[in-house]
Design an enzyme around this catalytic site. Sequence first.
Site, PDB file in Angstrom:
ATOM      1  N   HIS A   1       0.842  -1.199   0.000  1.00 19.54           N
ATOM      2  CA  HIS A   1       0.000   0.000   0.000  1.00 19.54           C
ATOM      3  C   HIS A   1       0.873   1.243   0.000  1.00 19.54           C
ATOM      4  O   HIS A   1       2.059   1.197   0.336  1.00 19.54           O
ATOM      5  CB  HIS A   1      -0.915   0.026   1.238  1.00 19.54           C
ATOM      6  CG  HIS A   1      -1.868  -1.116   1.325  1.00 19.54           C
ATOM      7  ND1 HIS A   1      -3.025  -1.185   0.581  1.00 19.54           N
ATOM      8  CD2 HIS A   1      -1.844  -2.255   2.083  1.00 19.54           C
ATOM      9  CE1 HIS A   1      -3.683  -2.307   0.873  1.00 19.54           C
ATOM     10  NE2 HIS A   1      -2.979  -2.967   1.777  1.00 19.54           N
TER      11      HIS A   1
ATOM     12  N   ASP B   1      -1.328   8.728  -1.602  1.00 21.89           N
ATOM     13  CA  ASP B   1      -1.224   9.864  -2.529  1.00 21.89           C
ATOM     14  C   ASP B   1      -2.041  11.001  -1.945  1.00 21.89           C
ATOM     15  O   ASP B   1      -3.254  10.912  -1.841  1.00 21.89           O
ATOM     16  CB  ASP B   1      -1.755   9.442  -3.903  1.00 21.89           C
ATOM     17  CG  ASP B   1      -2.027  10.614  -4.843  1.00 21.89           C
ATOM     18  OD1 ASP B   1      -1.652  11.762  -4.523  1.00 21.89           O
ATOM     19  OD2 ASP B   1      -2.639  10.380  -5.910  1.00 21.89           O
TER      20      ASP B   1
ATOM     21  N   HIS C   1      -3.542  14.531  -2.442  1.00 26.49           N
ATOM     22  CA  HIS C   1      -3.847  15.556  -3.440  1.00 26.49           C
ATOM     23  C   HIS C   1      -3.390  16.939  -2.985  1.00 26.49           C
ATOM     24  O   HIS C   1      -3.266  17.849  -3.798  1.00 26.49           O
ATOM     25  CB  HIS C   1      -5.344  15.585  -3.727  1.00 26.49           C
ATOM     26  CG  HIS C   1      -5.833  14.414  -4.525  1.00 26.49           C
ATOM     27  ND1 HIS C   1      -7.054  14.395  -5.162  1.00 26.49           N
ATOM     28  CD2 HIS C   1      -5.257  13.204  -4.795  1.00 26.49           C
ATOM     29  CE1 HIS C   1      -7.216  13.239  -5.778  1.00 26.49           C
ATOM     30  NE2 HIS C   1      -6.145  12.493  -5.571  1.00 26.49           N
TER      31      HIS C   1
ATOM     32  N   HIS D   1      -5.585   9.117  -0.999  1.00 28.07           N
ATOM     33  CA  HIS D   1      -6.014   7.748  -1.272  1.00 28.07           C
ATOM     34  C   HIS D   1      -4.805   6.869  -1.558  1.00 28.07           C
ATOM     35  O   HIS D   1      -3.700   7.358  -1.819  1.00 28.07           O
ATOM     36  CB  HIS D   1      -6.999   7.688  -2.447  1.00 28.07           C
ATOM     37  CG  HIS D   1      -6.471   8.201  -3.749  1.00 28.07           C
ATOM     38  ND1 HIS D   1      -5.760   7.421  -4.632  1.00 28.07           N
ATOM     39  CD2 HIS D   1      -6.558   9.434  -4.324  1.00 28.07           C
ATOM     40  CE1 HIS D   1      -5.434   8.133  -5.703  1.00 28.07           C
ATOM     41  NE2 HIS D   1      -5.903   9.367  -5.538  1.00 28.07           N
ATOM     42  N   CYS D   2      -5.016   5.576  -1.501  1.00 26.23           N
ATOM     43  CA  CYS D   2      -3.975   4.624  -1.877  1.00 26.23           C
ATOM     44  C   CYS D   2      -3.864   4.607  -3.404  1.00 26.23           C
ATOM     45  O   CYS D   2      -4.876   4.641  -4.107  1.00 26.23           O
ATOM     46  CB  CYS D   2      -4.322   3.240  -1.350  1.00 26.23           C
ATOM     47  SG  CYS D   2      -2.995   2.027  -1.486  1.00 26.23           S
TER      48      CYS D   2
ATOM     49  N   HIS E   1      -8.112  -0.461  -4.886  1.00 23.44           N
ATOM     50  CA  HIS E   1      -7.822  -0.067  -3.507  1.00 23.44           C
ATOM     51  C   HIS E   1      -8.726   1.086  -3.065  1.00 23.44           C
ATOM     52  O   HIS E   1      -9.192   1.111  -1.920  1.00 23.44           O
ATOM     53  CB  HIS E   1      -6.349   0.320  -3.370  1.00 23.44           C
ATOM     54  CG  HIS E   1      -5.418  -0.848  -3.292  1.00 23.44           C
ATOM     55  ND1 HIS E   1      -4.397  -0.954  -2.366  1.00 23.44           N
ATOM     56  CD2 HIS E   1      -5.353  -1.985  -4.029  1.00 23.44           C
ATOM     57  CE1 HIS E   1      -3.748  -2.093  -2.542  1.00 23.44           C
ATOM     58  NE2 HIS E   1      -4.301  -2.728  -3.560  1.00 23.44           N
TER      59      HIS E   1
ATOM     60  N   MET F   1      -9.935   2.767   0.612  1.00 22.72           N
ATOM     61  CA  MET F   1      -8.705   3.467   0.963  1.00 22.72           C
ATOM     62  C   MET F   1      -8.669   4.900   0.454  1.00 22.72           C
ATOM     63  O   MET F   1      -7.995   5.250  -0.516  1.00 22.72           O
ATOM     64  CB  MET F   1      -7.490   2.698   0.444  1.00 22.72           C
ATOM     65  CG  MET F   1      -7.301   1.357   1.126  1.00 22.72           C
ATOM     66  SD  MET F   1      -5.649   0.673   0.907  1.00 22.72           S
ATOM     67  CE  MET F   1      -4.713   1.610   2.117  1.00 22.72           C
TER      68      MET F   1
ATOM     69  N   HIS G   1     -26.807  17.472  -0.717  1.00 25.72           N
ATOM     70  CA  HIS G   1     -27.982  18.325  -0.487  1.00 25.72           C
ATOM     71  C   HIS G   1     -28.465  18.101   0.937  1.00 25.72           C
ATOM     72  O   HIS G   1     -28.607  16.952   1.381  1.00 25.72           O
ATOM     73  CB  HIS G   1     -29.096  17.973  -1.483  1.00 25.72           C
ATOM     74  CG  HIS G   1     -30.386  18.694  -1.227  1.00 25.72           C
ATOM     75  ND1 HIS G   1     -30.592  20.003  -1.594  1.00 25.72           N
ATOM     76  CD2 HIS G   1     -31.532  18.279  -0.631  1.00 25.72           C
ATOM     77  CE1 HIS G   1     -31.820  20.364  -1.253  1.00 25.72           C
ATOM     78  NE2 HIS G   1     -32.407  19.340  -0.658  1.00 25.72           N
TER      79      HIS G   1
ATOM     80  N   GLU H   1     -28.517  25.327  -2.900  1.00 24.13           N
ATOM     81  CA  GLU H   1     -29.443  24.258  -2.514  1.00 24.13           C
ATOM     82  C   GLU H   1     -28.774  22.892  -2.594  1.00 24.13           C
ATOM     83  O   GLU H   1     -28.982  22.017  -1.760  1.00 24.13           O
ATOM     84  CB  GLU H   1     -30.684  24.285  -3.405  1.00 24.13           C
ATOM     85  CG  GLU H   1     -30.371  24.191  -4.889  1.00 24.13           C
ATOM     86  CD  GLU H   1     -31.598  24.264  -5.763  1.00 24.13           C
ATOM     87  OE1 GLU H   1     -32.588  23.610  -5.434  1.00 24.13           O
ATOM     88  OE2 GLU H   1     -31.552  24.988  -6.781  1.00 24.13           O
ATOM     89  N   THR H   2     -27.985  22.698  -3.635  1.00 25.50           N
ATOM     90  CA  THR H   2     -27.234  21.465  -3.861  1.00 25.50           C
ATOM     91  C   THR H   2     -25.888  21.876  -4.422  1.00 25.50           C
ATOM     92  O   THR H   2     -25.803  22.810  -5.207  1.00 25.50           O
ATOM     93  CB  THR H   2     -27.973  20.554  -4.864  1.00 25.50           C
ATOM     94  OG1 THR H   2     -29.268  20.243  -4.350  1.00 25.50           O
ATOM     95  CG2 THR H   2     -27.217  19.261  -5.113  1.00 25.50           C
TER      96      THR H   2
ATOM     97  N   HIS I   1     -27.884  13.916  -3.955  1.00 27.14           N
ATOM     98  CA  HIS I   1     -29.146  14.202  -4.633  1.00 27.14           C
ATOM     99  C   HIS I   1     -29.257  13.552  -6.008  1.00 27.14           C
ATOM    100  O   HIS I   1     -30.071  13.969  -6.844  1.00 27.14           O
ATOM    101  CB  HIS I   1     -29.416  15.698  -4.731  1.00 27.14           C
ATOM    102  CG  HIS I   1     -30.886  16.035  -4.647  1.00 27.14           C
ATOM    103  ND1 HIS I   1     -31.771  15.744  -5.655  1.00 27.14           N
ATOM    104  CD2 HIS I   1     -31.614  16.595  -3.668  1.00 27.14           C
ATOM    105  CE1 HIS I   1     -32.984  16.147  -5.317  1.00 27.14           C
ATOM    106  NE2 HIS I   1     -32.921  16.667  -4.098  1.00 27.14           N
TER     107      HIS I   1
END
Length: 389
Positions: A126, A129, A131, A166-167, A177, A182, A287, A311-312, A338
């Site tokens: 494993h 990463d 971001h 994430h992996c 993964h 993950m 939402h 709203e969303t 939503h």
Amino acid sequence: MFNRRSLMKVVGLTAVAAAAPAAAAQATSPAAAPAQALDVSRLPREQVELVAPPFIHPHEQATKAGPKVVEFRMVIEEKELVIDSHGTKVQAMTFNGSVPGPMMVVHEGDYVELTLVNPATNSMAHNIDFHSATGALGGGELTLINPGEQVVLRWKADRTGVFVYHCAPGGPMVPWHVVSGMSGAVMVLPRDGLKDEKGQPLKYDRAYYIGENDFYVPRDAKGKFKTYDSPGDSYADTVEVMRKLTPTHVVFNGREGALTGKNAMTAKVGERVLIVHAQANRDTRPHLIGGHGDYVWEAGKFANPPQRDLETWFIRGGSAGAALYTFKQPGIYAYVNHNLIEAFELGATAHFKVDGTWNDDLMKQVSPPGPIGPTKTGAVSPLKPTGKH
């Protein structure tokens, strides 16, 4: 067992792995360090104990102190999880045992120093990463570890916002993964805190972290969900389902109902709540039924002014977003993806339980449900034909 050598053969990452030590050496070489870089060895250090979502470890929203090194420790766990009320099981891969993995919070200019542990009881290689980090596949090149190994990665939080981690061990292993659990999130706060579109301070009374995950569970010839003894045993069948791009489950925080009932998130009328929502793989549309996004960083980056009164809002796959809402009425609020099919059929629903006093000015039931009564004199009931054509 999937060891590093067999993994590299599958995903074609031999060159990447070979480059990793060189990249690590270059990153620590004095000649490679920018002239303005801080002497990290002189910075204060803080050890932070991570907590399971939807909660977030204690943190300051703003700080007048200088940069520091924030130390985290995270253990990778391969474990069986039950993901719905029917007892469906998956062989999950997790950071710290939870889906999603825990949130890490620092301030812009701080250094994140993560000790990533892959216990010998696991079967897979494993990595992680970020971001939010810069270079080496977000740290993925420098953190690939076999069972029984650990690694320490340090990176500088040089931009603010909420971000996914994430992996990402390479090739077809990456999506498998990720959808096996993950992923997680990092929040890098501005040193002077959050601001509205006019630059005025915004503070929150509570903060919650919701990680949305899509699962792809294989079925047997009778249509029942299959079970497996280990992640490796499930790989071939799971990838077949994944390639159809149709999840069997879309859930918040690892399972259907994880944030409903007794596990509902809580608040009080008048409290401003920060909601961080992350999805490492698919687009989603959060939402709050009966509420709004007062301030929304839809793309999750605090250097940009927040949008108002949504709203969303839209969270791109592979990203996180943040919203602030001040609850004005008591009651149970459903917080959903939503795409209502995914919310009500596949599991992407959470609840907020809000205490306080009802405000009739905002909403009032003028008359309770009952039989349809007579219409006013001279008015024509829309339920009766007039006889005129």
